[in-house]
Design an enzyme around this catalytic site. Structure first.
Site, PDB file in Angstrom:
ATOM      1  N   LYS A 111      -4.595  -2.670   6.102  1.00 44.26           N
ATOM      2  CA  LYS A 111      -3.156  -3.113   6.292  1.00 44.26           C
ATOM      3  C   LYS A 111      -3.098  -4.291   7.392  1.00 44.26           C
ATOM      4  CE  LYS A 111      -0.429   0.470   4.529  1.00 44.26           C
ATOM      5  NZ  LYS A 111      -0.338  -0.192   2.995  1.00 44.26           N
ATOM      6  N   LYS A 194      -7.262   0.474  -5.849  1.00 47.67           N
ATOM      7  CA  LYS A 194      -6.222   1.435  -6.078  1.00 47.67           C
ATOM      8  C   LYS A 194      -5.234   0.856  -6.581  1.00 47.67           C
ATOM      9  CE  LYS A 194      -3.698   3.492  -2.674  1.00 47.67           C
ATOM     10  NZ  LYS A 194      -3.206   4.122  -1.620  1.00 47.67           N
ATOM     11  N   LYS A 197       1.618   0.891  -4.202  1.00 47.16           N
ATOM     12  CA  LYS A 197       2.973   0.224  -4.121  1.00 47.16           C
ATOM     13  C   LYS A 197       2.939  -1.202  -3.622  1.00 47.16           C
ATOM     14  CE  LYS A 197       4.752   4.654  -2.240  1.00 47.16           C
ATOM     15  NZ  LYS A 197       3.905   4.674  -1.003  1.00 47.16           N
TER      16      LYS A 197
HETATM   17  N1  AQP Z   1      -3.610   5.352  -6.750  1.00 45.23           N
HETATM   18  C1  AQP Z   1      -3.424   6.431  -6.374  1.00 45.23           C
HETATM   19  N2  AQP Z   1      -4.032   7.311  -7.114  1.00 45.23           N
HETATM   20  C2  AQP Z   1      -3.762   8.754  -6.808  1.00 45.23           C
HETATM   21  N3  AQP Z   1      -3.052   8.934  -5.785  1.00 45.23           N
HETATM   22  C3  AQP Z   1      -2.520   8.066  -4.989  1.00 45.23           C
HETATM   23  N4  AQP Z   1      -1.538   8.223  -4.092  1.00 45.23           N
HETATM   24  C4  AQP Z   1      -1.024   7.030  -4.025  1.00 45.23           C
HETATM   25  N5  AQP Z   1      -1.635   6.209  -4.600  1.00 45.23           N
HETATM   26  C5  AQP Z   1      -2.498   6.712  -5.389  1.00 45.23           C
HETATM   27  C6  AQP Z   1      -1.023   9.439  -3.433  1.00 45.23           C
HETATM   28  O1  AQP Z   1       0.193   9.539  -3.349  1.00 45.23           O
HETATM   29  C7  AQP Z   1       0.736  10.222  -2.223  1.00 45.23           C
HETATM   30  C8  AQP Z   1       1.623   9.294  -1.525  1.00 45.23           C
HETATM   31  O2  AQP Z   1       1.078   8.237  -1.103  1.00 45.23           O
HETATM   32  P1  AQP Z   1       1.838   7.378   0.212  1.00 45.23           P
HETATM   33  O3  AQP Z   1       3.002   6.737  -0.503  1.00 45.23           O
HETATM   34  O4  AQP Z   1       2.275   8.117   1.186  1.00 45.23           O
HETATM   35  O5  AQP Z   1       0.689   6.436   0.470  1.00 45.23           O
HETATM   36  P2  AQP Z   1      -0.268   5.334   0.020  1.00 45.23           P
HETATM   37  O6  AQP Z   1      -1.162   5.943  -0.807  1.00 45.23           O
HETATM   38  O7  AQP Z   1      -1.122   4.593   1.053  1.00 45.23           O
HETATM   39  O8  AQP Z   1       0.671   4.542  -0.554  1.00 45.23           O
HETATM   40  P3  AQP Z   1       0.174   2.880  -1.309  1.00 45.23           P
HETATM   41  O9  AQP Z   1       0.511   3.318  -2.798  1.00 45.23           O
HETATM   42  O10 AQP Z   1      -0.865   2.410  -1.153  1.00 45.23           O
HETATM   43  O11 AQP Z   1       1.381   1.938  -0.675  1.00 45.23           O
HETATM   44  P4  AQP Z   1       1.912   1.823   0.749  1.00 45.23           P
HETATM   45  O12 AQP Z   1       0.949   1.886   1.521  1.00 45.23           O
HETATM   46  O13 AQP Z   1       2.499   0.283   0.569  1.00 45.23           O
HETATM   47  O14 AQP Z   1       3.121   2.758   0.811  1.00 45.23           O
HETATM   48  C9  AQP Z   1      -0.502  10.198  -1.440  1.00 45.23           C
HETATM   49  O15 AQP Z   1      -0.937  11.798  -1.544  1.00 45.23           O
HETATM   50  C10 AQP Z   1      -1.715   9.532  -1.823  1.00 45.23           C
HETATM   51  O16 AQP Z   1      -3.042   9.884  -1.853  1.00 45.23           O
END
Ligand code: AQP
Length: 328
Positions: A111, A194, A197
């Site tokens: 990040k 991955k 969001k």
């Molecule tokens: N692509 C994915 N595949 C499987 N599991 C996923 N999770 C997120 N993306 C995937 C799981 O969803 C839960 C909540 O995630 P989070 O929003 O708290 O954190 P994150 O995974 O870091 O979020 P993003 O999607 O990368 O976006 P940002 O950082 O912008 O919020 C977790 O259990 C995660 O593993």
């Protein structure tokens, strides 16, 4: 019954990755433990976010939890910021994690990669401290997460070890439980990354209409050749679609390979899209009903009461262990 703890950050529109890796899994495990499932809204402040968007995203996540079948009678669903013990415990626990450890976290490095050092907030750096506080506050040994969050749970384990070595058996040791199928759903446009969001390219959003979902699956990047075969190294695109299909239908990779043995990518993608629509149509209808009712606030209020009760007990135990003079 062992406690279960997990949450999602309301940083943006939820993706199919969040659904398969987290929400669907929460619904599956909710009956074999005592789950505390929260909306990690304080974590969403670690990068700039519009206040109205944050509020809407937070309500949305609660509605999606309910639409996926989380039962608020048995699952405590709550907002992290509504239980002030999370922040209080983080202030204490920050003294038991070190700068070197925090700077080695993959999520922090990812990040901040393109950020100016002067613009990196302390909250983003200290994110794993608050996450460790979230985890230990509920004495939960079981932490269902997607693969990307395992490193943070491991750090929370290091903290617990360190803390308990010094003060005795105060904190319960947590353990990450990674979803068997769908622990890392990849981007549909770049299956080496991955689905996230914060990186909209190649995402399927739960808010997408069904037509858009189908279109996104049909135009997902595939690989050379025409064989539907699970091979993450040589066929990352097809393997990702197979993972999605498997998570939605409960079919094994072998069964999927057999099903499409004499068919091409087009047929396979159509089946993946059908399976997705099949699951998303009723799920989205339930979400629409829930988000337009007063039930979200009712559930979150009740959740706040139940979560606070559990959190207070742990915080007090920690305060007493470290020597803070606590009043009766
Ligand atoms: N692509 C994915 N595949 C499987 N599991 C996923 N999770 C997120 N993306 C995937 C799981 O969803 C839960 C909540 O995630 P989070 O929003 O708290 O954190 P994150 O995974 O870091 O979020 P993003 O999607 O990368 O976006 P940002 O950082 O912008 O919020 C977790 O259990 C995660 O593993």
């Amino acid at each position: 019954m062992a406690r279960i703890l997990s949450g999602i950050k309301p940083t943006g529109q939820l993706t199919l990755g969040n659904y398969i890796g987290a929400i669907k899994n929460f619904a599956r495990v909710q009956h074999d433990g005592e789950p505390f499932i929260f909306i990690a809204d304080l974590h969403a402040l670690t990068l700039p976010i519009d206040p109205k968007t944050l509020r809407n995203n937070s309500r949305d996540i609660a509605a999606y939890y309910l639409a996926a079948g989380l039962d608020p009678k048995t699952t405590t669903i709550f907002l992290q910021s509504s239980v002030h013990e999370h922040s209080e415990l983080a202030i204490i626990l920050q003294n038991y994690l070190y700068m070197g450890e925090l700077s080695r976290m993959t999520q922090y490095k990812d990040k901040t990669q393109k950020m100016d050092n002067n613009a990196i907030g302390l909250g983003l750096f200290a994110y794993p401290v608050l996450m460790a506080a979230d985890i230990v506050l509920y004495d939960a040994p079981r932490i269902p997460v997607g693969e990307d969050q395992v490193q943070h749970v491991e750090l929370a384990r290091d903290l617990v070890k360190r803390f308990n070595n010094r003060y005795g058996d105060v904190l319960v040791m947590p353990k990450a439980e990674v979803t068997k199928v769908g622990k890392r759903i990849m981007s549909l446009s770049d299956p080496t990354k991955k689905m996230s969001k914060s990186d909209p390219k190649g995402d399927i959003y739960l808010s997408d209409d069904l037509k858009t979902m189908r279109k996104k699956i049909m135009s997902a990047v595939t690989d050379l050749g025409h064989e539907v075969k699970y091979d993450v190294v040589n066929k990352p695109g097809i393997s990702n679609l197979m993972t999605i299909y498997s998570a939605l239908t409960n079919k094994t990779m072998e069964e999927i390979e057999q099903e499409f043995a004499n068919k091409g990518y087009g047929d396979f993608k159509r089946s993946v899209a059908d399976a997705l629509i099949n699951e998303m149509e009723p799920f989205k209808a339930r979400y629409e009903q829930i988000i337009n009712s007063g039930i979200v606030d009712e559930v979150l209020k009740e959740g706040q009461i139940r979560a606070s009760k559990a959190a207070k007990e742990t915080l007090k135990r920690v305060q007493q262990a470290v020597g803070l003079y606590t009043l009766k």
